[in-house]
Write a protein that holds these residues in place. Structure first.
Motif, PDB file in Angstrom:
ATOM      1  N   LYS A 127       0.912  -1.162  -0.043  1.00  0.00           N
ATOM      2  CA  LYS A 127       0.098  -0.086  -0.076  1.00  0.00           C
ATOM      3  C   LYS A 127       0.854   1.219   0.080  1.00  0.00           C
ATOM      4  N   THR A 130      -1.918   7.025   1.547  1.00  0.00           N
ATOM      5  CA  THR A 130      -2.939   7.681   1.344  1.00  0.00           C
ATOM      6  C   THR A 130      -3.304   8.833   2.109  1.00  0.00           C
ATOM      7  N   THR A 132      -6.307  10.842   4.147  1.00  0.00           N
ATOM      8  CA  THR A 132      -7.819  10.974   5.032  1.00  0.00           C
ATOM      9  C   THR A 132      -7.956  12.467   4.809  1.00  0.00           C
ATOM     10  N   SER A 149     -10.705   7.233   7.424  1.00  0.00           N
ATOM     11  CA  SER A 149      -9.477   6.722   7.241  1.00  0.00           C
ATOM     12  C   SER A 149      -9.589   5.377   6.658  1.00  0.00           C
ATOM     13  N   ASN A 151      -7.082   3.435   6.201  1.00  0.00           N
ATOM     14  CA  ASN A 151      -6.146   2.537   6.980  1.00  0.00           C
ATOM     15  C   ASN A 151      -6.925   2.085   8.202  1.00  0.00           C
ATOM     16  N   ARG A 155      -7.596  -2.178   8.496  1.00  0.00           N
ATOM     17  CA  ARG A 155      -7.047  -2.979   9.686  1.00  0.00           C
ATOM     18  C   ARG A 155      -8.141  -3.773  10.361  1.00  0.00           C
ATOM     19  N   ILE A 163       0.659  -1.777  14.349  1.00  0.00           N
ATOM     20  CA  ILE A 163       1.377  -0.982  13.065  1.00  0.00           C
ATOM     21  C   ILE A 163       2.869  -0.987  13.607  1.00  0.00           C
ATOM     22  N   TYR A 192      -9.582   5.593  15.573  1.00  0.00           N
ATOM     23  CA  TYR A 192      -9.763   5.220  13.949  1.00  0.00           C
ATOM     24  C   TYR A 192     -11.330   4.703  13.897  1.00  0.00           C
TER      25      TYR A 192
END
Length: 272
Positions: A127, A130, A132, A149, A151, A155, A163, A192
Protein backbone atom coordinates in the motif's frame (compact mmCIF):
# COMPACT_ATOMS: atom_id res chain seq x y z
CA UNK A 1 23.19 13.70 4.22
CA UNK A 2 20.97 15.22 1.55
CA UNK A 3 23.75 15.00 -1.05
CA UNK A 4 24.44 11.38 -0.11
CA UNK A 5 20.77 10.53 -0.49
CA UNK A 6 20.67 12.26 -3.86
CA UNK A 7 23.71 10.30 -5.07
CA UNK A 8 22.25 7.04 -3.75
CA UNK A 9 18.92 7.64 -5.52
CA UNK A 10 20.63 8.74 -8.73
CA UNK A 11 22.77 5.61 -8.84
CA UNK A 12 19.73 3.41 -8.20
CA UNK A 13 17.64 4.99 -10.96
CA UNK A 14 20.33 5.37 -13.61
CA UNK A 15 22.30 2.16 -13.17
CA UNK A 16 21.83 -0.55 -15.76
CA UNK A 17 19.53 -3.54 -15.20
CA UNK A 18 22.69 -5.66 -14.94
CA UNK A 19 23.75 -3.58 -11.95
CA UNK A 20 20.33 -3.35 -10.34
CA UNK A 21 18.75 -6.75 -10.59
CA UNK A 22 20.38 -9.87 -9.24
CA UNK A 23 19.26 -13.48 -9.40
CA UNK A 24 20.70 -16.30 -7.37
CA UNK A 25 22.50 -18.94 -9.41
CA UNK A 26 20.69 -22.00 -8.10
CA UNK A 27 17.59 -23.21 -9.92
CA UNK A 28 15.64 -23.32 -6.64
CA UNK A 29 16.18 -19.62 -6.07
CA UNK A 30 15.43 -18.83 -9.69
CA UNK A 31 11.96 -20.29 -9.11
CA UNK A 32 11.48 -18.28 -5.94
CA UNK A 33 10.01 -14.89 -6.84
CA UNK A 34 10.41 -13.45 -3.38
CA UNK A 35 14.12 -14.31 -3.29
CA UNK A 36 14.48 -12.51 -6.60
CA UNK A 37 12.73 -9.45 -5.27
CA UNK A 38 14.97 -9.48 -2.20
CA UNK A 39 18.08 -9.59 -4.36
CA UNK A 40 16.56 -6.93 -6.58
CA UNK A 41 16.47 -4.40 -3.73
CA UNK A 42 19.81 -5.38 -2.18
CA UNK A 43 22.42 -2.62 -1.84
CA UNK A 44 25.15 -4.96 -0.63
CA UNK A 45 25.05 -7.94 -3.02
CA UNK A 46 27.14 -7.79 -6.15
CA UNK A 47 25.72 -9.50 -9.25
CA UNK A 48 27.49 -12.67 -10.37
CA UNK A 49 28.20 -12.46 -14.09
CA UNK A 50 26.40 -15.74 -14.80
CA UNK A 51 23.13 -14.91 -13.08
CA UNK A 52 21.51 -11.82 -14.60
CA UNK A 53 17.84 -11.16 -15.19
CA UNK A 54 16.93 -10.55 -18.81
CA UNK A 55 13.93 -8.61 -20.08
CA UNK A 56 13.56 -11.32 -22.75
CA UNK A 57 12.11 -13.72 -20.17
CA UNK A 58 10.05 -12.10 -17.45
CA UNK A 59 9.76 -13.63 -13.99
CA UNK A 60 6.21 -14.34 -12.83
CA UNK A 61 5.55 -12.23 -9.74
CA UNK A 62 3.39 -13.82 -7.01
CA UNK A 63 -0.21 -12.62 -6.44
CA UNK A 64 -0.45 -9.37 -4.52
CA UNK A 65 -2.88 -6.54 -3.86
CA UNK A 66 -1.36 -3.22 -4.96
CA UNK A 67 -3.07 -0.19 -3.43
CA UNK A 68 -2.25 3.13 -5.07
CA UNK A 69 -2.38 6.36 -3.10
CA UNK A 70 -1.26 9.85 -4.06
CA UNK A 71 1.30 12.65 -3.74
CA UNK A 72 5.08 12.13 -3.96
CA UNK A 73 5.23 8.49 -2.88
CA UNK A 74 2.69 7.57 -5.55
CA UNK A 75 4.88 9.26 -8.16
CA UNK A 76 7.99 7.45 -6.86
CA UNK A 77 6.22 4.08 -6.81
CA UNK A 78 5.07 4.63 -10.37
CA UNK A 79 8.70 5.17 -11.39
CA UNK A 80 9.84 2.04 -9.55
CA UNK A 81 7.09 -0.07 -11.10
CA UNK A 82 7.61 1.11 -14.67
CA UNK A 83 11.43 1.19 -14.66
CA UNK A 84 12.35 -1.67 -12.34
CA UNK A 85 9.41 -4.08 -12.25
CA UNK A 86 7.47 -4.07 -15.52
CA UNK A 87 10.45 -4.71 -17.84
CA UNK A 88 11.55 -7.79 -15.88
CA UNK A 89 8.53 -9.15 -13.98
CA UNK A 90 5.16 -10.41 -15.15
CA UNK A 91 2.77 -8.51 -12.85
CA UNK A 92 -0.45 -9.99 -14.23
CA UNK A 93 -1.19 -11.69 -10.88
CA UNK A 94 -1.27 -8.33 -9.09
CA UNK A 95 -4.66 -6.79 -8.36
CA UNK A 96 -4.57 -2.99 -8.37
CA UNK A 97 -6.87 -0.62 -6.51
CA UNK A 98 -6.84 3.18 -6.68
CA UNK A 99 -7.50 4.70 -3.25
CA UNK A 100 -6.75 8.29 -4.13
CA UNK A 101 -9.35 10.68 -2.74
CA UNK A 102 -10.85 11.35 -6.18
CA UNK A 103 -11.22 7.64 -6.94
CA UNK A 104 -12.76 6.92 -3.54
CA UNK A 105 -15.20 9.79 -3.96
CA UNK A 106 -16.23 8.75 -7.48
CA UNK A 107 -16.77 5.10 -6.48
CA UNK A 108 -18.61 5.97 -3.25
CA UNK A 109 -15.77 4.11 -1.50
CA UNK A 110 -16.47 0.86 -3.36
CA UNK A 111 -12.79 0.74 -4.29
CA UNK A 112 -11.85 0.64 -0.60
CA UNK A 113 -14.28 -2.21 0.10
CA UNK A 114 -12.97 -4.14 -2.91
CA UNK A 115 -9.36 -3.65 -1.79
CA UNK A 116 -10.14 -4.92 1.71
CA UNK A 117 -11.92 -7.99 0.29
CA UNK A 118 -9.00 -8.69 -2.05
CA UNK A 119 -6.53 -8.36 0.84
CA UNK A 120 -8.48 -10.98 2.81
CA UNK A 121 -8.45 -13.33 -0.16
CA UNK A 122 -4.81 -12.96 -1.27
CA UNK A 123 -3.06 -12.17 2.01
CA UNK A 124 -0.24 -10.12 0.45
CA UNK A 125 -0.67 -6.35 0.20
CA UNK A 126 1.49 -3.39 -0.80
CA UNK A 127 0.00 0.00 0.00
CA UNK A 128 1.18 3.46 -0.92
CA UNK A 129 0.48 6.30 1.54
CA UNK A 130 -3.07 7.63 1.25
CA UNK A 131 -4.83 10.75 2.47
CA UNK A 132 -7.73 11.06 4.89
CA UNK A 133 -8.92 14.49 3.70
CA UNK A 134 -9.68 17.28 6.11
CA UNK A 135 -12.64 19.59 5.56
CA UNK A 136 -10.31 22.03 3.77
CA UNK A 137 -8.86 19.30 1.54
CA UNK A 138 -12.35 18.08 0.74
CA UNK A 139 -13.14 21.54 -0.62
CA UNK A 140 -9.80 21.87 -2.46
CA UNK A 141 -10.21 18.48 -4.17
CA UNK A 142 -13.85 19.06 -5.07
CA UNK A 143 -14.99 15.96 -3.17
CA UNK A 144 -18.70 15.36 -2.74
CA UNK A 145 -18.46 13.67 0.65
CA UNK A 146 -16.23 13.29 3.68
CA UNK A 147 -13.92 10.26 3.61
CA UNK A 148 -12.86 8.26 6.64
CA UNK A 149 -9.46 6.69 7.20
CA UNK A 150 -8.78 3.90 4.69
CA UNK A 151 -6.12 2.51 7.03
CA UNK A 152 -8.64 2.01 9.81
CA UNK A 153 -11.01 0.18 7.44
CA UNK A 154 -8.18 -2.07 6.25
CA UNK A 155 -7.01 -2.97 9.74
CA UNK A 156 -10.55 -3.81 10.82
CA UNK A 157 -11.10 -5.88 7.69
CA UNK A 158 -7.81 -7.79 8.02
CA UNK A 159 -7.92 -8.23 11.80
CA UNK A 160 -4.88 -6.02 12.11
CA UNK A 161 -2.87 -6.49 15.28
CA UNK A 162 -0.10 -3.92 15.17
CA UNK A 163 1.31 -1.04 13.17
CA UNK A 164 5.08 -1.45 12.83
CA UNK A 165 7.20 1.59 12.02
CA UNK A 166 10.95 0.99 11.90
CA UNK A 167 13.86 3.31 11.22
CA UNK A 168 15.57 2.86 7.83
CA UNK A 169 19.33 2.40 7.78
CA UNK A 170 21.30 2.90 4.55
CA UNK A 171 24.97 1.98 4.22
CA UNK A 172 27.13 5.09 4.17
CA UNK A 173 24.58 7.38 5.82
CA UNK A 174 25.25 7.92 9.53
CA UNK A 175 22.29 8.45 11.84
CA UNK A 176 22.42 9.69 15.42
CA UNK A 177 22.10 6.10 16.64
CA UNK A 178 23.53 2.75 15.54
CA UNK A 179 20.79 0.29 16.46
CA UNK A 180 17.43 0.23 14.72
CA UNK A 181 14.41 1.71 16.49
CA UNK A 182 11.15 -0.23 16.31
CA UNK A 183 7.72 1.23 16.98
CA UNK A 184 4.60 -0.89 17.56
CA UNK A 185 1.08 0.47 18.00
CA UNK A 186 -2.18 -1.38 18.53
CA UNK A 187 -3.78 -1.38 15.11
CA UNK A 188 -7.49 -1.71 15.86
CA UNK A 189 -10.02 0.13 17.98
CA UNK A 190 -9.41 3.53 19.48
CA UNK A 191 -10.18 6.73 17.63
CA UNK A 192 -9.87 5.14 14.18
CA UNK A 193 -13.24 3.47 14.70
CA UNK A 194 -14.82 6.15 16.86
CA UNK A 195 -18.39 7.34 16.58
CA UNK A 196 -19.05 11.00 17.22
CA UNK A 197 -21.60 13.79 17.01
CA UNK A 198 -22.13 17.42 17.96
CA UNK A 199 -24.60 17.95 20.80
CA UNK A 200 -25.84 20.66 23.14
CA UNK A 201 -26.83 20.64 26.80
CA UNK A 202 -28.26 17.41 28.19
CA UNK A 203 -27.35 14.00 29.56
CA UNK A 204 -25.12 11.53 27.73
CA UNK A 205 -25.51 7.79 28.36
CA UNK A 206 -23.24 5.08 27.01
CA UNK A 207 -25.20 1.83 27.35
CA UNK A 208 -23.91 -1.70 26.77
CA UNK A 209 -26.27 -4.41 25.47
CA UNK A 210 -24.66 -7.87 25.96
CA UNK A 211 -24.86 -10.26 23.02
CA UNK A 212 -25.91 -13.13 25.30
CA UNK A 213 -29.21 -11.40 26.05
CA UNK A 214 -28.40 -10.54 29.67
CA UNK A 215 -29.45 -7.24 31.17
CA UNK A 216 -27.95 -4.09 29.61
CA UNK A 217 -26.10 -1.63 31.81
CA UNK A 218 -24.79 1.91 31.67
CA UNK A 219 -21.04 2.18 31.06
CA UNK A 220 -20.92 5.93 31.49
CA UNK A 221 -23.33 8.73 32.37
CA UNK A 222 -22.49 12.41 32.32
CA UNK A 223 -24.32 15.72 32.32
CA UNK A 224 -23.35 18.15 29.58
CA UNK A 225 -23.70 21.76 30.72
CA UNK A 226 -22.07 23.57 27.79
CA UNK A 227 -24.09 24.83 24.85
CA UNK A 228 -21.74 23.17 22.33
CA UNK A 229 -20.09 19.75 22.77
CA UNK A 230 -18.55 17.02 20.65
CA UNK A 231 -19.22 13.48 21.86
CA UNK A 232 -16.74 10.75 20.89
CA UNK A 233 -17.25 7.06 21.66
CA UNK A 234 -14.75 4.30 20.96
CA UNK A 235 -13.53 0.99 22.34
CA UNK A 236 -10.25 -0.91 22.50
CA UNK A 237 -10.46 -4.67 21.79
CA UNK A 238 -8.44 -6.92 24.08
CA UNK A 239 -8.65 -10.26 22.24
CA UNK A 240 -5.49 -9.73 20.18
CA UNK A 241 -3.38 -7.90 22.80
CA UNK A 242 -1.57 -11.10 23.79
CA UNK A 243 -0.58 -11.71 20.14
CA UNK A 244 0.58 -8.11 19.88
CA UNK A 245 2.71 -8.51 23.02
CA UNK A 246 4.37 -11.68 21.70
CA UNK A 247 5.20 -9.96 18.41
CA UNK A 248 6.50 -6.83 20.13
CA UNK A 249 8.82 -8.59 22.57
CA UNK A 250 10.06 -11.16 20.04
CA UNK A 251 11.11 -8.42 17.62
CA UNK A 252 12.93 -6.58 20.39
CA UNK A 253 14.73 -9.66 21.70
CA UNK A 254 15.71 -10.84 18.20
CA UNK A 255 17.36 -7.48 17.51
CA UNK A 256 18.79 -6.91 21.00
CA UNK A 257 16.62 -3.83 21.53
CA UNK A 258 15.39 -2.71 24.95
CA UNK A 259 11.55 -2.63 24.86
CA UNK A 260 9.63 0.34 26.27
CA UNK A 261 5.87 0.54 26.73
CA UNK A 262 4.36 4.03 26.61
CA UNK A 263 0.92 4.58 28.10
CA UNK A 264 -1.04 7.11 30.16
CA UNK A 265 -2.32 5.11 33.09
CA UNK A 266 -2.90 8.22 35.19
CA UNK A 267 -5.73 9.13 32.82
CA UNK A 268 -6.74 5.82 31.20
CA UNK A 269 -7.30 3.67 34.29
CA UNK A 270 -8.53 0.76 32.18
CA UNK A 271 -4.95 0.29 30.90
CA UNK A 272 -3.88 -0.94 34.35
Amino acid sequence: MASQLAKFTSRALTSSPRQRIVLAASSAQQNDSFSMLKSYFSTTERPPKHAMLSSDRKVKAPPMVYIAGEEMTHYACELFTKQWFEPYFDLSAWERYDLSCKARDESNDQGLHDAVDAGKRIGAIFKEPTITPSAEQKKEMGLTRSLGSPNGAMRRGWNGITISRDTIHIDGIELGYKKPVFFERHAVGGEYGAGWDKVGKGTLLTTYLPQDGSAPFIVDKRDLTDDHNVVVVYHNPYDNVETLAHLFFKRCFDQGITPYIVTKKTVFKWQE
